[in-house]
Design a protein around this motif. Sequence first.
Motif, PDB file in Angstrom:
ATOM      1  N   SER A 203       0.826  -1.090  -0.089  1.00  0.00           N
ATOM      2  CA  SER A 203       0.296  -0.292   0.083  1.00  0.00           C
ATOM      3  C   SER A 203       1.227   1.376  -0.155  1.00  0.00           C
ATOM      4  O   SER A 203       0.359   2.467   0.012  1.00  0.00           O
ATOM      5  N   LEU A 204       1.825   0.908   0.280  1.00  0.00           N
ATOM      6  CA  LEU A 204       3.017   2.509  -0.182  1.00  0.00           C
ATOM      7  C   LEU A 204       3.291   2.599  -1.604  1.00  0.00           C
ATOM      8  O   LEU A 204       3.406   4.283  -1.361  1.00  0.00           O
ATOM      9  N   MET A 205       2.797   1.952  -2.368  1.00  0.00           N
ATOM     10  CA  MET A 205       2.552   2.491  -3.679  1.00  0.00           C
ATOM     11  C   MET A 205       3.998   2.717  -4.580  1.00  0.00           C
ATOM     12  O   MET A 205       4.155   2.896  -5.464  1.00  0.00           O
ATOM     13  N   GLY A 258      10.516   5.327  -6.093  1.00  0.00           N
ATOM     14  CA  GLY A 258       9.259   4.548  -6.733  1.00  0.00           C
ATOM     15  C   GLY A 258       8.794   5.094  -4.680  1.00  0.00           C
ATOM     16  O   GLY A 258       7.388   4.793  -5.096  1.00  0.00           O
ATOM     17  N   LEU A 259       9.116   5.099  -3.790  1.00  0.00           N
ATOM     18  CA  LEU A 259       8.628   4.251  -2.876  1.00  0.00           C
ATOM     19  C   LEU A 259       8.431   6.409  -2.677  1.00  0.00           C
ATOM     20  O   LEU A 259       7.041   7.005  -2.016  1.00  0.00           O
ATOM     21  N   ASN A 260       9.481   7.034  -2.993  1.00  0.00           N
ATOM     22  CA  ASN A 260       9.075   8.729  -2.573  1.00  0.00           C
ATOM     23  C   ASN A 260       7.531   9.599  -3.338  1.00  0.00           C
ATOM     24  O   ASN A 260       6.755   9.836  -2.643  1.00  0.00           O
ATOM     25  N   ALA A 261       7.509   8.636  -5.068  1.00  0.00           N
ATOM     26  CA  ALA A 261       6.674   9.078  -5.445  1.00  0.00           C
ATOM     27  C   ALA A 261       5.406   8.581  -4.374  1.00  0.00           C
ATOM     28  O   ALA A 261       3.901   9.064  -5.453  1.00  0.00           O
ATOM     29  N   GLY A 262       6.008   7.185  -4.216  1.00  0.00           N
ATOM     30  CA  GLY A 262       4.012   6.521  -3.375  1.00  0.00           C
ATOM     31  C   GLY A 262       3.520   7.496  -3.012  1.00  0.00           C
ATOM     32  O   GLY A 262       2.934   7.826  -2.402  1.00  0.00           O
ATOM     33  N   LEU A 263       4.784   7.713  -2.179  1.00  0.00           N
ATOM     34  CA  LEU A 263       4.263   8.519  -0.594  1.00  0.00           C
ATOM     35  C   LEU A 263       3.481   9.478  -1.159  1.00  0.00           C
ATOM     36  O   LEU A 263       2.722  10.163  -0.197  1.00  0.00           O
ATOM     37  N   TRP A 265       1.633  10.242  -4.009  1.00  0.00           N
ATOM     38  CA  TRP A 265       0.818  10.005  -3.932  1.00  0.00           C
ATOM     39  C   TRP A 265      -0.228  10.538  -2.803  1.00  0.00           C
ATOM     40  O   TRP A 265      -1.335  10.277  -2.986  1.00  0.00           O
ATOM     41  N   ILE A 266       0.783   9.052  -1.605  1.00  0.00           N
ATOM     42  CA  ILE A 266      -0.648   8.652  -0.790  1.00  0.00           C
ATOM     43  C   ILE A 266      -1.100  10.216  -0.188  1.00  0.00           C
ATOM     44  O   ILE A 266      -2.022  10.300   0.699  1.00  0.00           O
ATOM     45  N   ALA A 272      -7.462   8.633   4.590  1.00  0.00           N
ATOM     46  CA  ALA A 272      -8.343   8.692   5.074  1.00  0.00           C
ATOM     47  C   ALA A 272      -9.447   8.145   4.298  1.00  0.00           C
ATOM     48  O   ALA A 272     -10.308   7.683   4.119  1.00  0.00           O
ATOM     49  N   ALA A 273      -9.204   8.922   2.926  1.00  0.00           N
ATOM     50  CA  ALA A 273      -9.947   8.880   1.538  1.00  0.00           C
ATOM     51  C   ALA A 273      -9.606   6.929   1.012  1.00  0.00           C
ATOM     52  O   ALA A 273     -10.593   6.693   0.788  1.00  0.00           O
ATOM     53  N   ILE A 274      -8.265   7.157   1.142  1.00  0.00           N
ATOM     54  CA  ILE A 274      -7.719   5.631   0.486  1.00  0.00           C
ATOM     55  C   ILE A 274      -8.710   4.473   1.239  1.00  0.00           C
ATOM     56  O   ILE A 274      -9.217   3.547   0.748  1.00  0.00           O
TER      57      ILE A 274
END
Length: 393
Positions: A203-205, A258-263, A265-266, A272-274
């Motif tokens: 889920s960290l995308m 990738g983790l930086n971009a995923g975070l 995005w979160i 809360a919305a996710i």
Amino acid sequence: MSMTYLDNAATSFPKPEETYVFMDQFYRTHGVNPGRSGYDLCMETGQLVDDTRKLLARFFNGTDSDRLIFAYNSTDALNLALLGMLSSGDHAITTTVEHNSVLRPLYHLSQHAGVEVDHVPFDANGFVDPDALAARFKPTTRVVAVNHASNVIGTVQPIAEIGRRCREHGIRLVVDASQTAGKIPIDVQAMNVDVLAFTGHKSLMGPTGIGGLYVQEGVEIRQLRAGGTGVRSAQRAHLVEYPWRLEYGTPNVLGIAGLNAGLKWIEKTGLAAIDAHEMRLMRRLVDGLHEVPNVSLYCQDSLDNHIAVMAFNLDGFEAGNTGTILDVDHNIACRTGLHCAPMVHEQLGLDKIHGAVRFGIGPFNTDDDITAAIGAVGEIAAVRAKKMTRTRG
Ligand SMILES: Cc1ncc(COP(=O)(O)O)c(C=O)c1O
């Protein structure tokens, strides 16, 4: 027929567009070894690694970003933590809801390092009772290792309460947040967590191959490996300071990007919305499957303290067969079997029937995906019911 992906508990797919774009762009422009030299590109790449440490430490409400260390995934991170915290004569407590990422390192320690390990069962609703766990404390108990949320039955454990009891007895709490980081809020301070393990590709995308630990100040983890850090190269011994203490060799720059971009995005989308989106779909899925005859759901009816992960079986079908029909006839991707969490299945008596079928919902699932899944399970159940009637007739 396009694929319906309901295997997000294994890994999230797809990733946000931002993850793909940033990985491609950053690696093309900054694919150099960070922290080893002083030229601009090297410094900028090192800056991304540091920025991502800071983002993650803040995300988990940690106070010191140097204590956020990168590893390959949560399995690697949990090995670093458990093998680095426990010694011969120590007692460790874990639970039957754990993934093999916790069970196997502890088993290894019990077989080869003289560590005694206890497994506390979960209750009828899938929760670990903090008092039942604390009842196992002994003078030699050093570590409690608990899953934040189950990758089979989806229950979120009362970590703060478990942590409180651990603190009262000077016992360290290691939490496996593989299924929760990026799904629900994690606050290592408020939750009394000493060591938090996360993986980047769920889920960290982020992509596969990146994960890590957040280690609270004052917590001692021995170094199990040694090698290059790019810092104080003349020194014979591996560095004792964080983050180098637990990092070895060239970091996974592409994974960290990738983790930086995923975070990001979160943070933009909002946890809360996710969670609200996934749990609305989860409610629909659970209610829909309840209506299908001969379905056994291994999921509490109330979805309080739950993530959007659930397991089920169709009576009379092996989980693997249901999965194959879902894949071949309905193009639905899910996971079947024991889900690397054998003790959950043993406690539920599912090990004898080779486990269960698991659906894991992610932020990009839609109502149509849920309709497709309920419809497909309904169709498989109806075909079987018809066959059974014919056989009996
Ligand atoms: C609860 C739990 N712990 C640990 C892991 C291991 O994650 P990784 O394979 O990324 O190390 C998983 C992944 O399936 C998981 O669900």
